[in-house]
Design an enzyme around this catalytic site. Structure first.
Site, mmCIF file in Angstrom:
data_model
loop_
_atom_site.group_PDB
_atom_site.id
_atom_site.type_symbol
_atom_site.label_atom_id
_atom_site.label_comp_id
_atom_site.label_asym_id
_atom_site.label_seq_id
_atom_site.Cartn_x
_atom_site.Cartn_y
_atom_site.Cartn_z
ATOM 1 N N ASP A 128 0.829 -1.208 0.000
ATOM 2 C CA ASP A 128 0.000 0.000 0.000
ATOM 3 C C ASP A 128 0.859 1.252 0.000
ATOM 4 O OD1 ASP A 128 0.692 -0.861 2.683
ATOM 5 O OD2 ASP A 128 -0.631 0.713 3.455
ATOM 6 N N GLU A 150 0.108 -1.070 5.800
ATOM 7 C CA GLU A 150 1.194 -0.571 6.643
ATOM 8 C C GLU A 150 1.031 0.913 6.917
ATOM 9 O OE1 GLU A 150 4.921 1.221 7.874
ATOM 10 O OE2 GLU A 150 3.803 1.636 6.031
#
Length: 378
Positions: free
Chosen positions: A66, A128
């Protein structure tokens, strides 16, 4: 590979499944066994691949898929189209941290050719940038249906230095509820904004106490103390109405080992001793409630740990660093797996418009991975 990875818009609010499907094709092309570990809702997934013997004691190369949003940032080119200019590769996630992911995937063929005595695992996860919870479901399977690793290398950008410590981060949303009244008669109500302001004022008093070292100092960090910050305040309906509700969003970043609820306990104590008695003079139902949104554990330095020893040997280095930002490393360490952070690029480029990574950093990462494979083949 980096161009392909950057092309997937995997902002944390969006799915990463298309990127995972692409990684699956790469792994299948090399005949690498893997498992896909979806989240509860099924719109995101981690992928865990193994090169070498399917035994315990290997090394996990951990990256996330991400990226942070590009909304509101001024880019000179499409952030999801990798652009090379001189020695730099520009694109969202180039540094944080698809550069590391691409290096790991690019090394698969070399890993396969190496006579590995211990396996190399590649774990690409999600979320994350929001919770660092993306690898948790995979970690829970270590030692069950997945091999239990001896160490984890989290490839966040450190300019290819070994970081053995980072701060924790906890984020909160505090809601103050009072009682609406006309501003000409403030004694008939309780202004939630006033209560929130008093709490924030005390939080920043506490922030100064932290900066003075009252809760510890560690000169390896910049800054060398725990910190807190209020990022958003919202509330009220009109300037001549006492606000019924006010919310503020804030965070606490603690030195390794510091309690993650340290600042929250301070806020709750001040609310009970000062703010609520003031609000409840005219509004018996006034309240202060805090929601803990995210808690990401810090990474505590472990001298001569398996991860540190291996990373320094592979890097041919003799010292470690500490970094102020949080990563998934603490998740692995809390699960009992020795962990260190080491990856290409500078954190100064992360989250920035025109994010870039230097080609030399990519080359250094590839060299590190080659040395790692050689070490695990001895």
């Amino acid at each position: 590979l980096l161009a392909r990875l950057v092309a997937f818009d995997t902002e944390s609010s969006k799915s990463n499944l298309e990127l995972v499907a692409f990684v699956e094709t790469v792994l299948r092309a090399h005949d690498i066994p893997f498992v896909v570990v979806p989240n509860v809702t099924g719109d995101k997934a981690a992928i865990f691949a193994t090169i070498g013997p399917m035994i315990d004691g290997g090394i996990v190369l951990s990256g996330h898929t991400d990226v942070v949003p590009v909304t509101g940032q001024t880019w000179t080119s499409d952030p999801f189209t990798l652009r090379r200019e001189g020695s730099r590769l520009y694109g969202r996630g180039a540094t944080d941290m698809k550069g590391f992911d691409a290096c790991c995937l690019a090394m698969i063929e070399e890993f396969k050719r190496a006579p590995l005595k211990k396996p190399i695992h590649i774990l690409l996860s999600y979320d994350e940038e929001t919770t660092c919870a993306g690898p948790l479901d995979t970690i829970a399977r270590f030692g069950l249906d997945l091999p239990r690793p001896a160490a984890v290398i989290v490839g966040e950008p450190t300019l290819m230095e070994a970081a053995d410590a980072h701060k924790s981060v906890a984020t909160f949303r505090t809601t103050v509820r009072g009682l609406e009244a006309h501003s000409s008669k403030p004694h008939l109500g309780a202004n939630a904004i006033e209560g929130a302001a008093a709490l924030i004022h005390d939080l920043y008093n506490f922030a100064q106490e932290l900066a003075d070292g009252t809760s510890g100092r560690d000169e390896r960090f910049d800054p060398p103390t725990s910190t807190l910050s209020v990022g958003v305040i919202e509330g009220g309906s009109a300037r001549n109405i006492l606000a019924r509700e006010c919310m503020f969003y804030w965070e606490f970043r603690g030195l390794p080992g510091a309690r993650q609820d340290l600042a929250l306990r301070r806020l709750e104590a001040h609310a009970q001793a000062v703010v609520l008695p003031r609000l409840r003079r005219f509004a018996p139902d006034a309240s202060v409630e805090t929601l803990v949104e995210v808690e990401v554990p810090g990474l505590c330095a472990e001298r001569d740990s398996p991860a540190q020893t291996l990373a320094l040997k592979v890097l041919r280095a003799n010292h470690t660093i500490a970094v102020p930002y949080a990563t998934e490393a603490g998740r692995f360490q809390n699960a009992g797996v020795s962990t260190i952070v080491c990856g290409p690029g500078s954190i100064d480029q992360a989250h920035q418009p025109d994010e870039y990574i230097e080609l030399d950093e990519m080359a250094a990462c590839l060299g590190f991975l080659r040395n790692l494979a050689a070490e695990l083949s001895r």
